[in-house]
Design a protein around this motif. Structure first.
Motif, PDB file in Angstrom:
ATOM      1  N   ALA A   1      -4.518   1.441   1.425  1.00 54.85           N
ATOM      2  CA  ALA A   1      -4.205   2.367   2.519  1.00 54.85           C
ATOM      3  C   ALA A   1      -3.248   3.423   1.990  1.00 54.85           C
ATOM      4  O   ALA A   1      -2.498   3.188   1.041  1.00 54.85           O
ATOM      5  N   GLY A   2      -3.273   4.593   2.618  1.00 54.79           N
ATOM      6  CA  GLY A   2      -2.390   5.662   2.192  1.00 54.79           C
ATOM      7  C   GLY A   2      -2.972   6.467   1.048  1.00 54.79           C
ATOM      8  O   GLY A   2      -4.159   6.362   0.713  1.00 54.79           O
ATOM      9  N   ASP A   3      -2.134   7.279   0.436  1.00 50.54           N
ATOM     10  CA  ASP A   3      -2.569   8.198  -0.610  1.00 50.54           C
ATOM     11  C   ASP A   3      -1.670   8.049  -1.836  1.00 50.54           C
ATOM     12  O   ASP A   3      -0.450   7.885  -1.697  1.00 50.54           O
TER      13      ASP A   3
ATOM     14  N   ASN B   1       0.791  -1.226   0.000  1.00 52.81           N
ATOM     15  CA  ASN B   1       0.000   0.000   0.000  1.00 52.81           C
ATOM     16  C   ASN B   1       0.829   1.285   0.000  1.00 52.81           C
ATOM     17  O   ASN B   1       2.013   1.296   0.330  1.00 52.81           O
ATOM     18  N   TRP B   2       0.122   2.381  -0.308  1.00 53.08           N
ATOM     19  CA  TRP B   2       0.743   3.700  -0.390  1.00 53.08           C
ATOM     20  C   TRP B   2       1.192   4.242   0.967  1.00 53.08           C
ATOM     21  O   TRP B   2       1.863   5.277   1.017  1.00 53.08           O
ATOM     22  N   ASP B   3       0.832   3.587   2.052  1.00 50.64           N
ATOM     23  CA  ASP B   3       1.121   4.149   3.378  1.00 50.64           C
ATOM     24  C   ASP B   3       2.523   3.833   3.893  1.00 50.64           C
ATOM     25  O   ASP B   3       2.895   4.293   4.968  1.00 50.64           O
ATOM     26  N   ARG B   4       3.325   3.060   3.141  1.00 51.79           N
ATOM     27  CA  ARG B   4       4.670   2.732   3.611  1.00 51.79           C
ATOM     28  C   ARG B   4       5.725   3.033   2.534  1.00 51.79           C
ATOM     29  O   ARG B   4       6.407   2.127   2.041  1.00 51.79           O
TER      30      ARG B   4
END
Length: 353
Positions: free
Chosen positions: A109-111, A80-83
């Motif tokens: 998750a994330g952007d 995901n985009w969150d890490r």
């Protein structure tokens, strides 16, 4: 994964790629591990730290592929985009980086703006979104059209939906599989009936008009007088034949009227209903764009319904060609005072789709 298994795993990748190549299917890209932060027990999964993945690529996978004269793109991370720290740790390793073509992302998750941050740090490394389940019942926080527009606006070279066709329970699955993942087509295996999901129509707004070899081109949106805070979302492309494509989505609860302008003196006005999606395509320097809309979701289970759907599209197309168009010599950055948005296409050179 224990260090003693790195060499056998690299050899497995080589045999896997060779087997497909022998059958006329050269694979474009691979990722060392799907979702390395998600060691689930209900289907194949494994923890794989960034440090370990970098070591595996540097000392085993990269050299093994080179020795076998295989050259698939190696995409790191695949989650995901969150890490963003995970791909950055690998890309910061100069030895591992030379084997890496880009980063694979998921949408849960994330952007998507994280992809732009990675691109700014390593502009020669491509971005791919390799998994996303959206739409009704999907597990992503985005609709399919939001996923497409935001990903491509943030340097994604390709986007992949889960999945092409699934049964009505989201299968077949390995073990419990993905709970809540949806396909483009839902098939009732008991009756043989099938339904095109919302994702099918959302994807069509891009895949039908943006062809292989197209470039994402810059487009700007100028805020005009809005009574709310949900302006349209858009993305623009140029195909190899020079044709331009603009996709616009209206996330608000109201209809939006906006103007699209290009080449400094061509423009037209369009009104898009709430939650509507529209694709505009025009060729070369033609002053009149081809306007295409795909609004509904239909179940084509018979020839009668298919013919009726086709005739409806013809009627819709006939009405669309009556939309008034005009030339406007105003500069591209002009702010319009009417209620709506202004788009202007300006060339740049991001990666090809």
């Amino acid at each position: 994964l224990t260090a003693s298994a790195y060499k056998p795993l690299a050899a497995y990748f080589v045999k896997f790629l060779q087997a497909y190549k022998e059958r006329g299917i050269p694979l474009y890209a691979i990722t060392p591990q799907n979702e390395p932060f998600n060691p689930v027990e209900t289907y194949p999964g494994m923890s794989f730290s960034a440090l370990d993945e970098a070591s595996f690529i540097t000392n085993y996978l990269g050299p093994a592929l080179k020795n076998a004269t295989l050259a698939p793109k190696i995409l790191i991370y695949d989650q995901n985009w969150d890490r963003p720290d995970y791909p950055l740790e690998i890309l910061n390793d100069p030895t591992a980086q030379r084997y890496v073509s880009g980063t694979a992302w998921h949408c849960y998750a994330g952007d998507p703006s994280m992809m732009t941050k990675i691109h700014q740090a390593y502009p020669s490394k491509d971005m791919y979104v390799t998994e996303c389940s959206t739409g009704q019942g999907g597990i992503a926080p985005l609709s399919a059209i939001e996923f497409f527009l935001r990903s491509t606006q943030h340097w994604a070279k390709a986007v992949v939906l889960w999945n092409i066709a699934l049964d009505i329970s989201g299968g077949p699955k390995i073990g419990e599989g993905c709970g809540g993942c949806t396909g483009l087509v839902a098939i009732d295996q008991a009756t043989g009936q099938f339904t095109y999901t919302d994702n099918y129509y959302h994807l069509g707004h891009l895949s039908k008009f943006v062809v292989p070899g197209a470039y994402h081109i810059a487009s700007t949106i100028t805020r005009a007088s809005f009574p709310y805070d949900s302006p349209p979302e858009e993305v623009a492309f140029q195909n190899p034949d020079g044709s331009k494509v603009v996709i616009v989505y209206n996330p608000s609860s109201w209809s939006d009227t906006f103007k699209i302008r290009w080449n400094t003196h061509h423009s037209f006005v369009y009104t898009l209903p709430s939650k509507g999606i529209v694709t505009f395509k025009w060729a070369g320097k033609l002053p009149s764009p081809l306007i295409t809309t795909m609004w509904g979701r239909k179940d084509h289970t018979s020839w009668f319904r298919l013919i009726r759907w086709f005739l409806s599209l013809l009627a819709l197309a006939a009405s669309l060609f009556s939309i008034p168009q005009h030339r406007d010599p105003s500069p591209l950055n002009h702010r319009f005072t009417f209620r709506g948005e202004s788009f202007s296409a300006q060339a740049r050179s991001p990666p090809a789709l």
